[in-house]
Design a protein around this motif. Structure first.
Motif, mmCIF file in Angstrom:
data_model
loop_
_atom_site.group_PDB
_atom_site.id
_atom_site.type_symbol
_atom_site.label_atom_id
_atom_site.label_comp_id
_atom_site.label_asym_id
_atom_site.label_seq_id
_atom_site.Cartn_x
_atom_site.Cartn_y
_atom_site.Cartn_z
ATOM 1 N N ARG A 171 0.817 -1.223 0.000
ATOM 2 C CA ARG A 171 0.000 0.000 0.000
ATOM 3 C C ARG A 171 0.846 1.267 0.000
ATOM 4 O O ARG A 171 0.436 2.317 0.521
ATOM 5 C CB ARG A 171 -0.960 0.002 1.186
ATOM 6 N N MET A 172 2.036 1.182 -0.565
ATOM 7 C CA MET A 172 2.885 2.360 -0.731
ATOM 8 C C MET A 172 2.644 3.013 -2.082
ATOM 9 O O MET A 172 3.129 4.109 -2.351
ATOM 10 C CB MET A 172 4.360 1.974 -0.591
ATOM 11 N N GLU A 173 1.944 2.335 -2.947
ATOM 12 C CA GLU A 173 1.572 2.851 -4.268
ATOM 13 C C GLU A 173 0.077 2.621 -4.445
ATOM 14 O O GLU A 173 -0.422 1.517 -4.250
ATOM 15 C CB GLU A 173 2.356 2.129 -5.363
ATOM 16 N N VAL A 174 -0.640 3.697 -4.782
ATOM 17 C CA VAL A 174 -2.082 3.591 -4.978
ATOM 18 C C VAL A 174 -2.369 3.186 -6.412
ATOM 19 O O VAL A 174 -1.888 3.812 -7.355
ATOM 20 C CB VAL A 174 -2.775 4.931 -4.664
ATOM 21 N N LEU A 175 -3.132 2.121 -6.581
ATOM 22 C CA LEU A 175 -3.497 1.654 -7.909
ATOM 23 C C LEU A 175 -5.018 1.570 -7.995
ATOM 24 O O LEU A 175 -5.635 0.635 -7.482
ATOM 25 C CB LEU A 175 -2.876 0.282 -8.189
ATOM 26 N N ASN A 176 -5.608 2.577 -8.634
ATOM 27 C CA ASN A 176 -7.054 2.618 -8.822
ATOM 28 C C ASN A 176 -7.355 2.200 -10.258
ATOM 29 O O ASN A 176 -7.289 3.006 -11.188
ATOM 30 C CB ASN A 176 -7.579 4.025 -8.539
ATOM 31 N N ILE A 177 -7.674 0.916 -10.455
ATOM 32 C CA ILE A 177 -7.879 0.391 -11.811
ATOM 33 C C ILE A 177 -9.190 0.882 -12.431
ATOM 34 O O ILE A 177 -9.472 0.589 -13.590
ATOM 35 C CB ILE A 177 -7.849 -1.150 -11.810
ATOM 36 N N LYS A 178 -9.964 1.639 -11.657
ATOM 37 C CA LYS A 178 -11.185 2.209 -12.208
ATOM 38 C C LYS A 178 -10.927 3.523 -12.944
ATOM 39 O O LYS A 178 -11.794 4.026 -13.652
ATOM 40 C CB LYS A 178 -12.204 2.444 -11.087
ATOM 41 N N SER A 179 -9.737 4.090 -12.752
ATOM 42 C CA SER A 179 -9.389 5.347 -13.413
ATOM 43 C C SER A 179 -8.452 5.096 -14.585
ATOM 44 O O SER A 179 -7.754 4.074 -14.641
ATOM 45 C CB SER A 179 -8.715 6.297 -12.418
ATOM 46 N N GLN A 180 -8.415 6.025 -15.526
ATOM 47 C CA GLN A 180 -7.548 5.904 -16.697
ATOM 48 C C GLN A 180 -6.077 5.907 -16.302
ATOM 49 O O GLN A 180 -5.276 5.139 -16.847
ATOM 50 C CB GLN A 180 -7.833 7.041 -17.681
ATOM 51 N N ARG A 181 -5.719 6.758 -15.359
ATOM 52 C CA ARG A 181 -4.308 6.851 -14.956
ATOM 53 C C ARG A 181 -3.865 5.608 -14.196
ATOM 54 O O ARG A 181 -2.723 5.183 -14.293
ATOM 55 C CB ARG A 181 -4.085 8.114 -14.120
ATOM 56 N N GLY A 182 -4.772 5.032 -13.438
ATOM 57 C CA GLY A 182 -4.448 3.787 -12.744
ATOM 58 C C GLY A 182 -4.199 2.653 -13.721
ATOM 59 O O GLY A 182 -3.264 1.866 -13.560
ATOM 60 N N ILE A 183 -5.045 2.582 -14.749
ATOM 61 C CA ILE A 183 -4.861 1.577 -15.793
ATOM 62 C C ILE A 183 -3.550 1.819 -16.526
ATOM 63 O O ILE A 183 -2.826 0.876 -16.875
ATOM 64 C CB ILE A 183 -6.047 1.605 -16.785
#
Length: 364
Positions: A129-141
């Motif tokens: 959890r040191m890097e946020v990965l939101n696969i629902k957003s374009q930047r996360g993808i």
């Protein structure tokens, strides 16, 4: 005129970590070849690392002492133990395996394999959890996809050669190779992979250590001295000849000086600063640039063979790099204005982002 100057200043401040990381890759590019020349000359890699970090520690010590007197936290036993482990992962263990592998492979191969550090660091950082990965957003993808693309490019450069490019001119500089060098490719590959895994763990732990010891110059100095001591013990255990420790005013001396001041001193300090500002994944994602620089320098200046697989793989790696960087540009921009953001460390930005993402999830 004032507005234009302010815009230039803001742009430079925004992309300062990017410029600095490009500089580090240029510094590492020259290191690949000067160390290969030194090792071919007979320099022992473990002795080189010991001298290199002693030089780095001695050079960085006065700057750390003077410039960070007021902001340097008290060094506790627990903190010293953490720095010891950090030095072991970043210097004592990793670099000994890394430079030993250079004797059995080639600079281009090692520069290619180092790019796996970015993918490994990304995975470890997401798990912790040191890097946020939101696969629902374009930047996360984009961050996830860019990491996979960069890793695919590394595999292309490593496994696929393709037709050899014809050299259009004579070699500018010739590095004479020792006949004992590059004789065990399997052994070199195993050492390289092991060093990449340890290095990924180093970058992640480094980001955590900076929260408790936010003095980059002092941390660089401590890692240099402790890492140098660890390497000295390892070198004494592996090599017992006193003659191994004697170097003259030749390529070995200049290699130690350059590697100590520029790579183990200045560049490590820059990486620590960039890690605090942007996180460990940002720092490691610039490794592919070093791969391309090494391949081009090896071909145009040193006359090494260049294959189409390296060109295709390099292009794929760079494409993945820019995808990740574009994805990470969205990280610190959640409910924080630019002036406040410049004063926040990476850890503070990350905590803010996690809170905002959690809030958005609840509302949705």
């Amino acid at each position: 005129m004032v507005i234009h100057g302010s815009a230039v200043h803001n742009t430079f401040r925004r992309f300062k970590p990017h410029f600095l990381m490009v500089f580090t890759q240029i510094g590492y590019t020259f290191l690949y070849f000067i160390t290969e020349a030194s090792f071919n000359h007979g320099m022992n890699p473990h002795v080189h690392l010991t001298y290199r970090h002693i030089v780095s520690g001695l050079v960085m010590l006065p700057f750390a002492y003077v410039l960070e007197r007021k902001e340097r936290p008290k060094l506790t036993l627990a903190l010293f133990a953490e720095i010891f482990v950090l030095s072991l992962l970043g210097v004592g263990l990793t670099l000994n395996m890394y430079f030993a592998s250079l004797k059995y492979t080639s600079p281009t191969f090692i520069a290619s394999m180092v790019n796996t550090i970015a993918s490994l660091t990304f995975v470890i950082a997401v798990i912790l959890r040191m890097e946020v990965l939101n696969i629902k957003s374009q930047r996360g993808i984009a961050k996830a996809l860019g990491t996979i693309i960069s890793l695919a490019g590394v595999m292309i450069m490593t496994l696929f050669k393709g037709p050899k490019l014809r050299s259009l001119w004579c070699t500018v500089i010739c590095i004479k190779r020792n006949s004992t060098i590059h004789e065990n490719w399997l052994k070199g590959s195993i050492l390289t992979v092991a060093s990449c895994i340890a290095w990924s763990m180093f970058f992640v732990l480094q980001a955590s250590s900076l929260k408790r010891y936010p003095a980059q110059l002092s941390l660089t100095t401590w890692m240099s001295f402790i890492g140098g001591a660890q390497t000295a013990v390892f070198a004494a255990f592996v090599k017992h000849k006193p003659s191994e420790w004697i170097i003259g005013l030749n390529i070995d001396f200049w290699c130690v000086l350059y590697a100590g001041i520029v790579c183990s001193g200045l560049i490590v300090f820059i990486q620590l600063w960039c890690t605090e500002q942007k996180g460990p994944v940002f720092v490691t994602m610039f490794n592919p640039l070093g791969t391309v620089m090494v391949a081009l320098l090896a071909y145009f200046v040193f006359g090494e063979k260049l294959y189409t697989g390296s060109i295709v793989g390099g292009a794929v790696v760079i494409a993945g790099l820019y995808l990740v960087l574009w994805g990470k540009e969205g990280d610190p921009n959640l409910n924080i204005n630019s002036e406040q953001e410049s004063r926040l460390s990476y850890a503070e930005q990350l905590e803010t982002e996690i809170q905002v993402v959690s809030s958005l999830d609840k509302n949705s």
